[in-house]
Design an enzyme around this catalytic site. Sequence first.
Site, PDB file in Angstrom:
ATOM      1  N   TYR A 117       0.928  -0.571   0.058  1.00  0.00           N
ATOM      2  CA  TYR A 117       0.010   0.342   0.243  1.00  0.00           C
ATOM      3  C   TYR A 117       1.051   1.317   0.226  1.00  0.00           C
ATOM      4  O   TYR A 117       0.570   2.596  -0.265  1.00  0.00           O
ATOM      5  CB  TYR A 117      -0.865   0.068   1.292  1.00  0.00           C
ATOM      6  N   CYS A 163      15.491 -10.145  -1.940  1.00  0.00           N
ATOM      7  CA  CYS A 163      15.879 -10.175  -3.551  1.00  0.00           C
ATOM      8  C   CYS A 163      14.840  -9.287  -4.277  1.00  0.00           C
ATOM      9  O   CYS A 163      14.326  -9.972  -5.294  1.00  0.00           O
ATOM     10  CB  CYS A 163      15.975 -11.377  -4.075  1.00  0.00           C
TER      11      CYS A 163
END
Length: 462
Positions: free
Chosen positions: A358, A385
């Site tokens: 968000y 990653c």
Amino acid sequence: MNLRVIFLTARRNRGIILGMDIHTRETLKINEKGHLEIGGADCVALAERFSTPLYVFDEVHIRAMMRVYRETIDREYGGYGCVLYASKAFSCMAMYGIARQEGLGVDVVSGGELYTARKAGFPAEKIYMHGNNKLPSELEEALDAGVGHIVVDSMLEADRLEEMCKARGKTQRVLLRINPGVEAHTHHFVQTATPDSKFGFSIANGDAARMTEHILSLPHLELRGFHCHIGSQIFEKESFSLAAEKCLAFLAELKKSGYTCEELNMGGGFGVWYAEDDRMIPPSGYAEYLSALIGTIKTGCAKYGLKEPFLLIEPGRSIVAEAGITLYTVGAIREIKGLRKYVAVDGGMFENPRYCLYGSRYTAILANKANEPATERVSLAGKCCESGDLLGVDMPLAHAETGDIIAVLTTGAYNYAMASNYNRNLIPPAVLVNEGEAEYIIRPQTYEDLTRNDILPDRLTK
Ligand SMILES: *Cc1c(COP(=O)(O)O)cnc(C)c1O
């Protein structure tokens, strides 16, 4: 000294431009060592004892929030109601234990939450089961457990439930989820003429009335009333009042055809402080939300000649968000000259995906140097990653060094609840702090847990 005072003082004395106010909380303090303290426990000591990353929850704050809501209903609505903890915000056995002790009910939104609540000994009759697409198996589980109410949110579900109850020869209390057409946002609210939501039956287009009629025709469902939930992280009292007004006008229409609503569930959604310009509301301040809502309901009932319904509210975030912090240890620090400074921590999107999901904002503080003013703006990087794996960008922070302990505040809601094992990182444990004492409420995962359900077919070993 409380945190807000500390920061304001720091800003004045040292001409700091990147100052910030930290939401004053009775149990979040800086101690004489200059360490951040939560619930009387030194965060640096917690990090040493339990390691990082670590979720820490302050029991006193959680209970204070639960009590404010409960006591407001007692005081202003004659106790004719119930506070339901929306357990999706942070579902674990300890939370159901606290909610039970505080006399709350809970809402659950899956078979897994129901299972956890029951395993913690939560009384089934005080459980409300939500979900826009409950699986048949989840409905069976709810009936097996004897949950007090199921909040129906589709025609399919109503008919399925009727069949199941008929087969069992029992009647189930239900609420119908309705959509009052109030779209609430963080900083404003708008009325929508054409509601577009996967949840609830629209009052405006007549679906709610038609669905009410349908449920009333099903002999094994007892329609006790209605539920609505207008959104989350809402600060405007008007949004809740507007939703209540729309619901009451709907009840007034139904009354003309002879239906009396016994229970009205107005959902959750009360906003909390995360960062810089969010409103800071102490636990006691949340009474105002409920007072406003109760006022609207009383006025509306008087206006339409309705019986005052049994009132339910379902706060999740506001009960547990500010009670929680996450502790991390600073690892690599990367400064890209003239561009940005990244401070990497030993956590990331696997235990707090909210920035990724968000773009949520947070406040961070160096727990071992809590008196030092925030003189820099840094991006907190996770260890996954993914370049998007951040906990926040350009957050005010004191000068951080490798090995420092960082506390990210207001992580109690929708953090552990949304955690994953992405990159096969371990989901951190959670400790509950109460007046200086800390204990695990969620044990650390182990690598073995990661492969527990893996199967290596024989042919792949050759
Ligand atoms: C998520 C949810 C809540 C809780 O919302 P908060 O913003 O966490 O208070 C309550 N009721 C329903 C139906 C929900 O989906």
